[in-house]
Design a protein around this motif. Sequence first.
Motif, PDB file in Angstrom:
ATOM      1  N   LEU A 273       0.858  -1.182   0.000  1.00 35.60           N
ATOM      2  CA  LEU A 273       0.000   0.000   0.000  1.00 35.60           C
ATOM      3  C   LEU A 273       0.895   1.233   0.000  1.00 35.60           C
ATOM      4  O   LEU A 273       1.688   1.444   0.932  1.00 35.60           O
ATOM      5  CB  LEU A 273      -0.914  -0.005   1.221  1.00 35.60           C
ATOM      6  CG  LEU A 273      -1.941   1.126   1.237  1.00 35.60           C
ATOM      7  CD1 LEU A 273      -2.940   0.984   0.086  1.00 35.60           C
ATOM      8  CD2 LEU A 273      -2.675   1.168   2.568  1.00 35.60           C
TER       9      LEU A 273
ATOM     10  N   ARG B  85      -3.881   2.925  -4.654  1.00 40.11           N
ATOM     11  CA  ARG B  85      -2.592   2.887  -3.934  1.00 40.11           C
ATOM     12  C   ARG B  85      -2.095   1.469  -3.671  1.00 40.11           C
ATOM     13  O   ARG B  85      -1.052   1.286  -3.051  1.00 40.11           O
ATOM     14  CB  ARG B  85      -2.724   3.652  -2.609  1.00 40.11           C
ATOM     15  CG  ARG B  85      -2.902   5.140  -2.808  1.00 40.11           C
ATOM     16  CD  ARG B  85      -2.698   5.866  -1.492  1.00 40.11           C
ATOM     17  NE  ARG B  85      -3.764   5.688  -0.557  1.00 40.11           N
ATOM     18  CZ  ARG B  85      -3.610   5.325   0.728  1.00 40.11           C
ATOM     19  NH1 ARG B  85      -2.429   5.076   1.213  1.00 40.11           N
ATOM     20  NH2 ARG B  85      -4.654   5.205   1.509  1.00 40.11           N
ATOM     21  N   LEU B  86      -2.856   0.459  -4.112  1.00 39.34           N
ATOM     22  CA  LEU B  86      -2.481  -0.926  -3.811  1.00 39.34           C
ATOM     23  C   LEU B  86      -1.747  -1.538  -5.012  1.00 39.34           C
ATOM     24  O   LEU B  86      -2.270  -1.548  -6.128  1.00 39.34           O
ATOM     25  CB  LEU B  86      -3.738  -1.727  -3.467  1.00 39.34           C
ATOM     26  CG  LEU B  86      -3.528  -3.099  -2.866  1.00 39.34           C
ATOM     27  CD1 LEU B  86      -2.727  -3.042  -1.553  1.00 39.34           C
ATOM     28  CD2 LEU B  86      -4.875  -3.784  -2.606  1.00 39.34           C
TER      29      LEU B  86
ATOM     30  N   CYS C 260      -8.448  -5.334   8.415  1.00 34.40           N
ATOM     31  CA  CYS C 260      -8.816  -4.011   7.907  1.00 34.40           C
ATOM     32  C   CYS C 260      -9.003  -4.124   6.400  1.00 34.40           C
ATOM     33  O   CYS C 260      -8.480  -5.039   5.746  1.00 34.40           O
ATOM     34  CB  CYS C 260      -7.805  -2.934   8.283  1.00 34.40           C
ATOM     35  SG  CYS C 260      -6.402  -2.800   7.228  1.00 34.40           S
TER      36      CYS C 260
ATOM     37  N   TYR D  91      -8.874  -2.493   2.553  1.00 36.82           N
ATOM     38  CA  TYR D  91      -8.505  -1.451   1.591  1.00 36.82           C
ATOM     39  C   TYR D  91      -9.315  -1.773   0.342  1.00 36.82           C
ATOM     40  O   TYR D  91      -9.090  -2.801  -0.292  1.00 36.82           O
ATOM     41  CB  TYR D  91      -6.995  -1.464   1.271  1.00 36.82           C
ATOM     42  CG  TYR D  91      -6.692  -0.390   0.253  1.00 36.82           C
ATOM     43  CD1 TYR D  91      -6.540   0.936   0.655  1.00 36.82           C
ATOM     44  CD2 TYR D  91      -6.641  -0.674  -1.111  1.00 36.82           C
ATOM     45  CE1 TYR D  91      -6.336   1.952  -0.275  1.00 36.82           C
ATOM     46  CE2 TYR D  91      -6.432   0.332  -2.041  1.00 36.82           C
ATOM     47  CZ  TYR D  91      -6.279   1.639  -1.607  1.00 36.82           C
ATOM     48  OH  TYR D  91      -6.090   2.644  -2.528  1.00 36.82           O
ATOM     49  N   SER D  92     -10.272  -0.937   0.024  1.00 35.35           N
ATOM     50  CA  SER D  92     -11.086  -1.276  -1.141  1.00 35.35           C
ATOM     51  C   SER D  92     -10.843  -0.286  -2.270  1.00 35.35           C
ATOM     52  O   SER D  92     -10.762   0.915  -2.036  1.00 35.35           O
ATOM     53  CB  SER D  92     -12.571  -1.357  -0.782  1.00 35.35           C
ATOM     54  OG  SER D  92     -13.165  -0.101  -0.738  1.00 35.35           O
ATOM     55  N   TYR D  93     -10.649  -0.831  -3.466  1.00 32.93           N
ATOM     56  CA  TYR D  93     -10.454   0.028  -4.646  1.00 32.93           C
ATOM     57  C   TYR D  93     -11.621  -0.156  -5.621  1.00 32.93           C
ATOM     58  O   TYR D  93     -11.699   0.535  -6.620  1.00 32.93           O
ATOM     59  CB  TYR D  93      -9.104  -0.250  -5.323  1.00 32.93           C
ATOM     60  CG  TYR D  93      -8.937  -1.665  -5.830  1.00 32.93           C
ATOM     61  CD1 TYR D  93      -8.356  -2.640  -5.033  1.00 32.93           C
ATOM     62  CD2 TYR D  93      -9.361  -2.021  -7.100  1.00 32.93           C
ATOM     63  CE1 TYR D  93      -8.209  -3.932  -5.474  1.00 32.93           C
ATOM     64  CE2 TYR D  93      -9.215  -3.316  -7.569  1.00 32.93           C
ATOM     65  CZ  TYR D  93      -8.636  -4.273  -6.747  1.00 32.93           C
ATOM     66  OH  TYR D  93      -8.503  -5.552  -7.201  1.00 32.93           O
TER      67      TYR D  93
ATOM     68  N   HIS E 103     -16.938  -1.180  -3.338  1.00 37.52           N
ATOM     69  CA  HIS E 103     -16.774  -0.626  -1.992  1.00 37.52           C
ATOM     70  C   HIS E 103     -17.875  -1.071  -1.029  1.00 37.52           C
ATOM     71  O   HIS E 103     -17.617  -1.423   0.112  1.00 37.52           O
ATOM     72  CB  HIS E 103     -16.740   0.907  -2.056  1.00 37.52           C
ATOM     73  CG  HIS E 103     -15.638   1.424  -2.922  1.00 37.52           C
ATOM     74  ND1 HIS E 103     -14.317   1.327  -2.569  1.00 37.52           N
ATOM     75  CD2 HIS E 103     -15.670   2.017  -4.147  1.00 37.52           C
ATOM     76  CE1 HIS E 103     -13.574   1.860  -3.534  1.00 37.52           C
ATOM     77  NE2 HIS E 103     -14.370   2.276  -4.501  1.00 37.52           N
TER      78      HIS E 103
ATOM     79  N   SER F 155      -5.140  -7.650   6.252  1.00 43.97           N
ATOM     80  CA  SER F 155      -5.759  -6.718   5.298  1.00 43.97           C
ATOM     81  C   SER F 155      -6.443  -7.512   4.194  1.00 43.97           C
ATOM     82  O   SER F 155      -5.935  -8.564   3.780  1.00 43.97           O
ATOM     83  CB  SER F 155      -4.706  -5.826   4.647  1.00 43.97           C
ATOM     84  OG  SER F 155      -4.081  -5.023   5.603  1.00 43.97           O
TER      85      SER F 155
ATOM     86  N   THR G   1      -9.079  -7.175   0.423  1.00 44.79           N
ATOM     87  CA  THR G   1      -9.745  -6.389  -0.613  1.00 44.79           C
ATOM     88  C   THR G   1     -10.549  -7.354  -1.479  1.00 44.79           C
ATOM     89  O   THR G   1     -10.381  -8.578  -1.380  1.00 44.79           O
ATOM     90  CB  THR G   1      -8.722  -5.595  -1.458  1.00 44.79           C
ATOM     91  OG1 THR G   1      -9.387  -4.609  -2.215  1.00 44.79           O
ATOM     92  CG2 THR G   1      -7.913  -6.500  -2.386  1.00 44.79           C
TER      93      THR G   1
ATOM     94  N   ASN H  18      -4.323  -0.029   7.485  1.00 44.16           N
ATOM     95  CA  ASN H  18      -3.705   0.570   6.295  1.00 44.16           C
ATOM     96  C   ASN H  18      -2.506   1.442   6.651  1.00 44.16           C
ATOM     97  O   ASN H  18      -2.191   2.417   5.946  1.00 44.16           O
ATOM     98  CB  ASN H  18      -4.735   1.337   5.471  1.00 44.16           C
ATOM     99  CG  ASN H  18      -5.773   0.400   4.878  1.00 44.16           C
ATOM    100  OD1 ASN H  18      -5.424  -0.704   4.437  1.00 44.16           O
ATOM    101  ND2 ASN H  18      -7.035   0.784   4.904  1.00 44.16           N
TER     102      ASN H  18
END
Length: 310
Positions: free
Chosen positions: A11, A33-34, A77, A79-81, A84, A115, A117, A136
Motif C-alpha cells: 500500500l 494505492r495498492l 482491515c 482497503y477497497s479500490y 466498496h 488486510s 480487498t 492501512n
Amino acid sequence: MNAAAIKSAYLAPEGLQETLIKGLDGVIAVHDRLVFSSQPPQDTCWAQNIWRNPQAHRINSISDAAKKLRAMQQNWCLYSYRLHRRAQLILEKLPAVKCAPLSFPSSVSPPPLGSFTLLDENTLLASAECSSRFPNGEVHFVEDKVGPPNRAYLKLYEALTLAAAAPRPGDFCIDAGGSPGGWAWVIHRCGAEVLSIDRAPLASSVAELRGVSFQKRDAFTLLPAEFQAQGRRVDWLFADVICYPEKLYQWITKWVAAGICANFICTIKFKGEPDRATVAKFSAIADSRVLHLFHNKNELTWFKLNSPVA
Ligand SMILES: C[S@@+](CC[C@H](N)C(=O)[O-])C[C@H]1O[C@@H](n2cnc3c(N)ncnc32)[C@H](O)[C@@H]1O
C-alpha cells in the motif's frame, strides 16, 4: 490477472505510488494505492503497509467472505479500490477493530492485523500477515492544538510509538533542525532535557520550557567531539533538518562512529525524486532501519535505537 500470481502487495502512501513502484520487482497490477507483485515480499521503505502473504479465496456471499476471514484470524482491515459497498458489508460482519486515535505516549501494542480487498465480486484477496498493525498503516493520534507550535510533533509521536521507546526523565537529547520546536515540545513532554539547534529561532512558547535550550547555528557543525570533550553522553539524537540526504549521512556517520549516542531518529528529506543510493547507505548502517511514516511526506525516517554507548 491471475489472482494466484499475487505473492505480495504494497500500500503506497498518499501520492507516492510511483516512488513505491519504481523500487519494486514483479509489479503485475496497480489499483489506486495498492500494488500487486508476483515476487515474494520485498523490504521496501516506501510502503505504508506490506501484505506479506496475500491469498485469493473464492467467495459466494458476503457472509461466506466474513466466515473465511474469521477462520484465518480475528482482526482485519479493508482497503477497497472497487466494490466498496460489498467490501464494507464484509468488514461489518467482522469483529470491530479499535482504531480510536492514540494518546501519546501510548503503551498500547495493537494485535496483529490482516488486510483484505475484493478483486471481483467472488474473489477475496486477504493477507493475514502485514507489516503494520495499524489499519492501512495509518497511525492517528489525539491532537494537541494548543501546546506544540506546528504539526511536526505528530511525526515524532509516530516515530516514538513505532520504536516503542522514548526519551526518559534524565535523558539528554539533541534536536537538530528543531525550529519552531514541535519535536522539542514532544521531548520536553517526555520529561527529558533537549538542546535544539537551528538557524531559525524556536517559538518562544517552546524556548521557555524547562529543560529546553537552544543554539542558533548550523547543525552540521555540531560534532561528537564537543560532547566527548565534556565527557557527556547523548541519549537521543533527533534530526529533522532540511538538507540533502548525503549531507545528513556524512554527519550522522560521524555520530555513529563516535559511539556516544544511544538512539537516533532522523528524517531523510527529498526534493522531488528520492536519492535511493543514499537511502541504501542509511539502511546499511548496522542495527538501523528506514521507514516511511504515515506522517512523513516526501521523506523517510531513519531509526537506530539502543546502540551500545561507548
Ligand atoms: C522541517 S523543519 C523542522 C521542524 C522541527 N522538527 C519541529 O518539530 O518544529 C526544518 C528545519 O531545518 C532547519 N535547517 C535547515 N538547514 C539547517 C542547518 N544547516 N542547520 C540547522 N538548521 C537547519 C530549518 O531552519 C528548519 O527550521
